[in-house]
Design an enzyme around this catalytic site. Sequence first.
Site, PDB file in Angstrom:
ATOM      1  CB  ALA A  22      -0.937  -0.005   1.213  1.00 26.75           C
ATOM      2  N   GLY A  27      -2.569   0.262  -4.335  1.00 23.30           N
ATOM      3  CA  GLY A  27      -2.658   0.065  -2.894  1.00 23.30           C
ATOM      4  C   GLY A  27      -2.677   1.370  -2.134  1.00 23.30           C
ATOM      5  CE1 TYR A 163       1.131  -9.475 -12.829  1.00 31.32           C
ATOM      6  CE2 TYR A 163      -0.022  -9.438 -14.927  1.00 31.32           C
ATOM      7  CZ  TYR A 163       0.124  -8.977 -13.635  1.00 31.32           C
ATOM      8  OH  TYR A 163      -0.739  -8.022 -13.145  1.00 31.32           O
TER       9      TYR A 163
END
Length: 289
Positions: A22, A27, A163
């Site tokens: 975050a 985030g 990914y």
Amino acid sequence: MTEWTAAALPSFSGRTVIITGANSGLGLVTARELARVGADVVLAVRNTGKGDEAAATMSGSVAVRRLDLQDLTSVREFASATEKVDILVNNAGIMATPYARTVDGFESQIGTNHLGHFALTNLLLPKITDRVVTVSSFMHVFGRINLSDLNWKARPYSAWPAYGQSKLANLLFTSELQRRLSGAGSPVRALAAHPGYSHTNLQGQSGRRFGDALMAVGGRYFATDADFGARQTLYAVAEDLPGDTFVGPRYVMRGSTGPAWRTPLARDMTTAAALWELSAQLTGTRWPL
């Protein structure tokens, strides 16, 4: 119908929200908006210096705690020191990075994006009162789960397929988590979200000059901003949605926020159950309910 935005967030006063990764990007926006409406927000970040800088830009109750998802010892220490959490947002991630391994020997993308969050969720679950929201990606459409070589030890490594595998794993994890929660009679819900194509610091980390240049162009001319991307997560955090809902923009990259499409592979409950068992074995964490 009016398009949903963060302005529609209700009060989160008295509720604790942990958000991984975050200190920047999606985030940071997610944390900022939830702190604005009264949540006690915990920034769970690897770099606490950057976390402190991010927290200084926010109003409300914001704490910074160290969490390294690439180190299961750090994950266990974080979970052990957590007393209360209403909502866990599994937001942190890396994208299309060069080949690397975590402290525990996992390929870094599956290790960070899935296995670290898998362990964290299981360790925190007895303390969670409301929901778990995991940030996936529309790139899950290119993902394939290789249960016999999840960590790319036996096949040539490729950054984008790795990914895609990790983001598909996020969705399968969410589905199996919800199945288990429902079976245990728990009121906690598991949901997932994807930001569309938002320009954040995740892009351009592949180490390949041409590919990173293309991402830079795409980010400049086609991507939405982090506020739009985080809107999808905030909707999953705030709205009264059924468990296993996948939230995203209506038109993949843009459009109103709501339930999103996922591939048939992302709905394969046999693979979801097998991935769960493998993840539990690899991380040494058990179903706690």
